[in-house]
Enzyme design. Sequence first.
Site, PDB file in Angstrom:
ATOM      1  CE  LYS A 128       8.247 -11.434 -14.227  1.00 24.60           C
ATOM      2  NZ  LYS A 128       8.633 -11.084 -15.559  1.00 24.60           N
ATOM      3  CE  LYS A 167      -7.269  -3.387  14.801  1.00 26.61           C
ATOM      4  NZ  LYS A 167      -6.237  -3.913  13.923  1.00 26.61           N
ATOM      5  CG  ASP A 175      -6.641  -5.906   6.935  1.00 23.01           C
ATOM      6  OD1 ASP A 175      -6.083  -5.797   8.038  1.00 23.01           O
ATOM      7  OD2 ASP A 175      -7.361  -5.014   6.437  1.00 23.01           O
ATOM      8  CG  ASN A 230      -0.207  -0.027   2.513  1.00 26.74           C
ATOM      9  OD1 ASN A 230       0.449   0.932   2.871  1.00 26.74           O
ATOM     10  ND2 ASN A 230      -0.271  -1.141   3.223  1.00 26.74           N
ATOM     11  CG  PHE A 262      -1.802   5.634  13.864  1.00 26.24           C
ATOM     12  CD1 PHE A 262      -1.068   5.532  15.031  1.00 26.24           C
ATOM     13  CD2 PHE A 262      -1.779   6.840  13.166  1.00 26.24           C
ATOM     14  CE1 PHE A 262      -0.325   6.613  15.497  1.00 26.24           C
ATOM     15  CE2 PHE A 262      -1.045   7.928  13.621  1.00 26.24           C
ATOM     16  CZ  PHE A 262      -0.314   7.813  14.796  1.00 26.24           C
ATOM     17  CG  ASP A 311      -5.116  -7.008  14.640  1.00 22.65           C
ATOM     18  OD1 ASP A 311      -4.216  -6.293  15.159  1.00 22.65           O
ATOM     19  OD2 ASP A 311      -6.211  -6.557  14.278  1.00 22.65           O
TER      20      ASP A 311
END
Length: 398
Positions: A290, A343, A280, A211, A325, A308
Amino acid sequence: MHMELQGKHIVLGVTGGIAAYKAAELTRLLVKAGATVQVVMTAGATHFVTPVTFQALSGRTVFTDQWDGRVANNMAHIDLSREADLILVAPASADFLAKVAHGLADDLLTTMVLARDCPLLAAPAMNRQMWENPATQRNVATLTVDGVTLLGPGCGEQACGENGDGRMLEPEEIVEDLLAFLQPKCLAGKKVLITAGPTFEAIDPVRGITNLSSGKMGFAVARAAREAGADVTLVCGPVAQPTPRGVTRIDVRGALEMHAVVMARAAAQDVFVGVAAVADYRPQAAAEHKLKKDDGALPAIALVENPDILADVAALPNPPFCVGFAAESRNLAEYAQKKRDRKKIPLIAGNLIQHGFGGDENTLTLFDEAGQTPLHPGPKIELARSLIGHVARLLEHR
Ligand code: PMT
C-alpha cells in the site's frame, strides 16, 4: 422488473407438492410484471396452500373444481384455456406430468390442459427418486416431443431431506425462463461473447482506476442473447449483478485479464459485443505494498495504454460479427461513427453518458453501414432485445 408481461393472460396451474407455497410468490411476481393471472389448483394443491392465498395475490377467483357451479355453461376448462396466452404449471407433480403425457383428464387442470390451444410450460417439483424414476423420465420425454416446455427442475436440497434433481426452480428463475420463452429465437445455435462492466486497474493492493459502469447494460445484452437462443459467455469486470440464467460468466479485474480471456475465446464465436467500459490506461506497475502518504511529496502514477480488446477481436483473420458500444458526453453520432471506422466493426451502439451509466434505462442509437437507427428509450433489457434483433438481421444478410 418492469412490466415485461403487460397484456399477457397466464393460467397458473398449481399441483400438490410442498413447492406449492412458492407458487404464491410466483403469482406475485407474474402480477408485478403486468400479467393477469388466473390460478387453477388441483385438490392436492389445496392441502398445501389455500385458494384464498392465491385469490388475494392474483385478485381473481381461484378455480379448483371441474364442477364449479360459478361457471354458467359448466365449461370452465374450455373458457379458462381459451382466454390464456399460455398455461404455466408450477409446481408440476410427477402425477400431473404422467397424466398430461398420457392425455388423462380427470380434474379441472388436466382437462383444461388437454383442451388448450396455447403453449404449456411446466416446472417439475418432486423427490429426487421420483424424478429419476424411468416412468417419470419416459413421461418427460413424451411431453418434450409433444411440445411441452419444461422449466427445470433444479438440483439441490429437497424438503424430504434428500439432495439432487427434482427441486422446483425458484420463482424468479421461472419468470426469467418464461420471459425467455416468449422471445423470438433469432440467434438459435449461435455463440455470443460479451464484455460488461468496468475494469479495475490496480495502483496498489487496495486502490485502483475504475469507472461508474454498473454492468447493467452488458448483462441485459447477455440475457437478451440467451433469450434469443444463443450460447452466451459473459466476461465482466467487478460488478454486483446477478448472472442471467443459462449464461456462462467469467469474472475478471483489469483490462489485460479481460483481453486474455476474450482473445482465448473470440475465434470460436459468431458474435462479439463489447459493452464493457474498458480503461484506456493502467498504472505501469501496481505497487506491491500500500502506498504511504509521504509528507509533501505528491505521488506520480505512470500510465501505459491498455490493449483495445474490440479492435483486436475485429482484426482476427476470421472475426466474429463485432458490435461496439460508445458512451459519449456530446456529438454522439460523429464520435460513434468515428469509433466504428477506427475499430473496423460493422455495428456500434451509441449512448450519452448521462443516459447510459448506472441506471436501469437507457437511450441507444445504432450506427452501421446503412446509417443510424435510434431505438425507443426504455429499460436496458428492451434495448438489448432490439439490439440483438438488429444483429440477427445483419447476420442473416451477411
Ligand atoms: O454498465 P452500465 O452502468 O449499464 O453502463 C453501460 C455503458 C454506458 C458502460 C455502456 O452502455 C457503454 O457505452 N459501454 C462502452 C463505453 C465506452 O465508451 O467505451 P469506449 O469508447 O472506451 O470504447 C468503445 C468500444 O471499444 C466499447 O465497445 C468498448 O468495450 C471497447 N473497448 C474500449 C477500450 C479497450 N481497451 N477495449 C475495448 O474493447
